[in-house]
Design an enzyme around this catalytic site. Structure first.
Site, PDB file in Angstrom:
ATOM      1  N   SER A 115      -9.903   2.231   2.409  1.00 53.23           N
ATOM      2  CA  SER A 115      -9.000   2.942   1.531  1.00 53.23           C
ATOM      3  C   SER A 115      -7.990   2.073   0.796  1.00 53.23           C
ATOM      4  O   SER A 115      -7.425   2.507  -0.204  1.00 53.23           O
ATOM      5  CB  SER A 115      -8.232   3.990   2.341  1.00 53.23           C
ATOM      6  OG  SER A 115      -7.404   3.355   3.305  1.00 53.23           O
ATOM      7  N   SER A 137     -10.349   0.047   6.583  1.00 52.94           N
ATOM      8  CA  SER A 137      -9.687   0.100   5.271  1.00 52.94           C
ATOM      9  C   SER A 137      -9.049  -1.183   4.783  1.00 52.94           C
ATOM     10  O   SER A 137      -8.653  -1.254   3.618  1.00 52.94           O
ATOM     11  CB  SER A 137      -8.631   1.189   5.269  1.00 52.94           C
ATOM     12  OG  SER A 137      -9.239   2.416   5.020  1.00 52.94           O
ATOM     13  N   LYS A 196       0.868  -1.188   0.000  1.00 54.77           N
ATOM     14  CA  LYS A 196       0.000   0.000   0.000  1.00 54.77           C
ATOM     15  C   LYS A 196       0.899   1.230   0.000  1.00 54.77           C
ATOM     16  O   LYS A 196       1.889   1.281   0.755  1.00 54.77           O
ATOM     17  CB  LYS A 196      -0.917  -0.024   1.235  1.00 54.77           C
ATOM     18  CG  LYS A 196      -1.967   1.087   1.240  1.00 54.77           C
ATOM     19  CD  LYS A 196      -2.930   0.957   2.420  1.00 54.77           C
ATOM     20  CE  LYS A 196      -3.980   2.051   2.423  1.00 54.77           C
ATOM     21  NZ  LYS A 196      -4.933   1.956   3.542  1.00 54.77           N
TER      22      LYS A 196
HETATM   23  N1  GLN Z   1     -13.372   4.559   5.796  1.00 56.10           N
HETATM   24  C1  GLN Z   1     -12.791   4.983   7.038  1.00 56.10           C
HETATM   25  C2  GLN Z   1     -12.439   6.438   6.975  1.00 56.10           C
HETATM   26  O1  GLN Z   1     -12.563   7.012   5.927  1.00 56.10           O
HETATM   27  C3  GLN Z   1     -11.597   4.137   7.375  1.00 56.10           C
HETATM   28  C4  GLN Z   1     -10.351   4.527   6.692  1.00 56.10           C
HETATM   29  C5  GLN Z   1      -9.182   3.678   7.074  1.00 56.10           C
HETATM   30  O2  GLN Z   1      -9.346   2.651   7.741  1.00 56.10           O
HETATM   31  N2  GLN Z   1      -8.002   4.141   6.701  1.00 56.10           N
HETATM   32  O3  GLN Z   1     -12.040   7.000   7.967  1.00 56.10           O
END
Ligand code: GLN
Length: 456
Positions: A141, A165, A66
């Site tokens: 994400s 994410s 990532k």
């Molecule tokens: N979707 C969640 C957010 O936007 C989690 C994001 C993540 O885990 N990096 O905060």
């Protein structure tokens, strides 16, 4: 996981992965392809094998990283314009551990900029497409990482999970995704989103691969004060008897096909002799609100270092230092990054701190307690990962509240620090993957992965 040996060389494994990455280019999975670096490492491993020297447990295994994990291979951009041109002088501890065992990074994967999002549509480089339907989102994400594994380009990929994410894109693409116990895997060298909820984990095709990666990546790191002393290999895998299901999640806000998949799995488990326990967890309905106060507060602090002086992009139109900061941040951050900086500074401001941040911190304590109580009644909990399966590109990206609601079932785990494993359990009528989430008490990661085999 296929490792290199005398007949199947690391060079062959890496070349195959690079070829597949090229073949699936239209999915927009990678922000950087590490062709030269990967082939060089593969040649080194092949030489060792030819000489009969010892190689690691992941010898020659191609993986995707990532793009918020720091390493000097390629720019680390976190898919944000403001980090374009930034090459890291340091390497994340997790990357060091994987590569010490011979894993080879073939590319960096796309994400919502700074990991803010649930669809990978907030990336400066455009969205990644879902592995099963190119008109749908990859989830986020860590969308690029999930799709790289789902399309079988790599054996595994890294992810970061601050509020879902890893688990949500894993479930949208039919692969396993683990958010470990907070502190199980070092956060050192990963672009910080919210330091008190960020967890480093993986996407794999099997629970066995997840177990192998966790046995390598966990352990205390002197560079991360919140990393836990090694517990993973030592933790006892006790006999699982009781599985909890959360009453409050069985309502119309959750897609019916997902609720049916959960019912079917709990019935299967009952037939196998497990006791199903209904849990009342009324505090969880405050998790999303608490999360979207605590996380932006930490985001605002962590992103304050991006000023155009130290890393990556710098706006050229600036007359003085103040306008350099302003213009760089204005041009370099994505709208969702800015929204979180604004909310974060607001909830931390002296006039509103008590009303928002302090309240959210108190709610968090209650959520921690609610999980502790729940694990006195059952061994693990089985829930949906998110209220919907992969939605259409563009469907929610202009409606932040709709997007935040996607995180309804994932964020409470991060607030409580407990592990969660997304397990692929089936498909919708239209052929899209459905995942369920296994939740366990802190430090139960190994047992959780082991139990996932029961859901196959
Ligand atoms: N979707 C969640 C957010 O936007 C989690 C994001 C993540 O885990 N990096 O905060």
């Amino acid at each position: 996981m296929k490792t290199a040996n005398k007949t199947v060389t690391a060079t062959k494994l890496v070349k195959d992965a690079l070829e597949k990455a090229k073949h699936f280019e239209e999915y927009n999975i990678f922000t950087f392809i590490n062709e030269e670096g990967a082939l060089k490492k593969a040649a080194e491993i092949d030489e060792k094998i030819a000489k009969g020297e010892k190689v690691g447990k992941l010898a020659g295994v191609p993986y995707a990283l990532k793009d918020n994990y720091l390493s000097p291979e390629g720019e680390t951009t976190a898919s944000a314009h403001i980090l374009e041109g930034f090459t890291s002088p340091i390497t994340a501890t997790c990357v060091e551990k994987l590569e010490a065992e011979g894993a080879i990074m073939i590319g960096r994967t796309n994400l919502d900029a700074f990991a803010h999002g649930s669809s990978t549509e907030n990336s400066y480089y455009g969205p990644t497409l879902n592995a099963y339907d190119k008109e749908r989102v990859a989830g986020g994400s860590s969308g690029g990482s999930a799709v790289a594994v789902a399309l079988d380009i790599v054996e595994f990929a890294t992810g970061s999970d601050t509020g879902g994410s890893i688990r949500q894109p894993a479930s949208f693409n039919g692969v396993y995704g683990l958010k470990p116990t907070y502190g199980a895997v070092s956060r050192y060298g990963v672009v910080a989103m919210a330091s008190s909820t960020d967890c480093m984990g993986f996407f794999t095709k099997t629970p066995e691969d997840m177990d192998l990666l966790m046995s390598i990546a966990t352990g205390q790191d002197p560079k991360d004060m919140t990393s836990l002393p090694d517990f993973y290999e030592k933790s006892e895998v006790k006999k699982v008897k009781k599985i909890g299901v959360i009453k409050d999640f069985d309502n119309d806000s959750v897609n019916i096909e997902i609720r049916d998949a959960l019912k079917k799995k709990t019935e299967d488990l009952k037939k196998k002799g497990y006791e199903i326990v209904e849990l009342d967890m009324p505090t969880l309905k405050y998790a999303l609100a608490a999360y979207y106060i605590i996380v932006p507060a930490e985001v605002a602090s962590n992103l304050s270092r991006h000023d155009g002086v130290r890393y990556g992009f710098r706006s050229e139109n600036s007359k003085n230092l103040e306008s350099l900061y302003e213009n760089t941040r204005d041009e370099g951050f994505m709208p969702e990054n800015k929204r979180r900086i604004m909310i974060g500074n607001f909830v931390l401001s002296s006039g509103f701190y008590d009303a928002y941040f302090l309240k959210a911190a108190k709610a968090r304590t209650l959520i921690v307690k609610e999980y502790e109580d729940a694990f006195n009644k059952c061994d693990f909990i089985l829930t949906p990962v998110s209220p919907n399966y992969a939605f259409k590109l563009g469907e929610k990206v202009n409606d932040p509240i709709a997007m935040y609601l996607e995180d309804l079932m994932s964020v409470s785990l991060n607030l409580a620090g407990v592990p969660g494993l997304a397990v692929p359990v089936g498909k919708t009528k239209s052929g899209l993957p459905i995942g369920l989430q296994l939740v366990g008490p802190r430090r139960s990661d190994k047992a959780l992965i082991e139990f996932a085999k029961e859901l196959k």
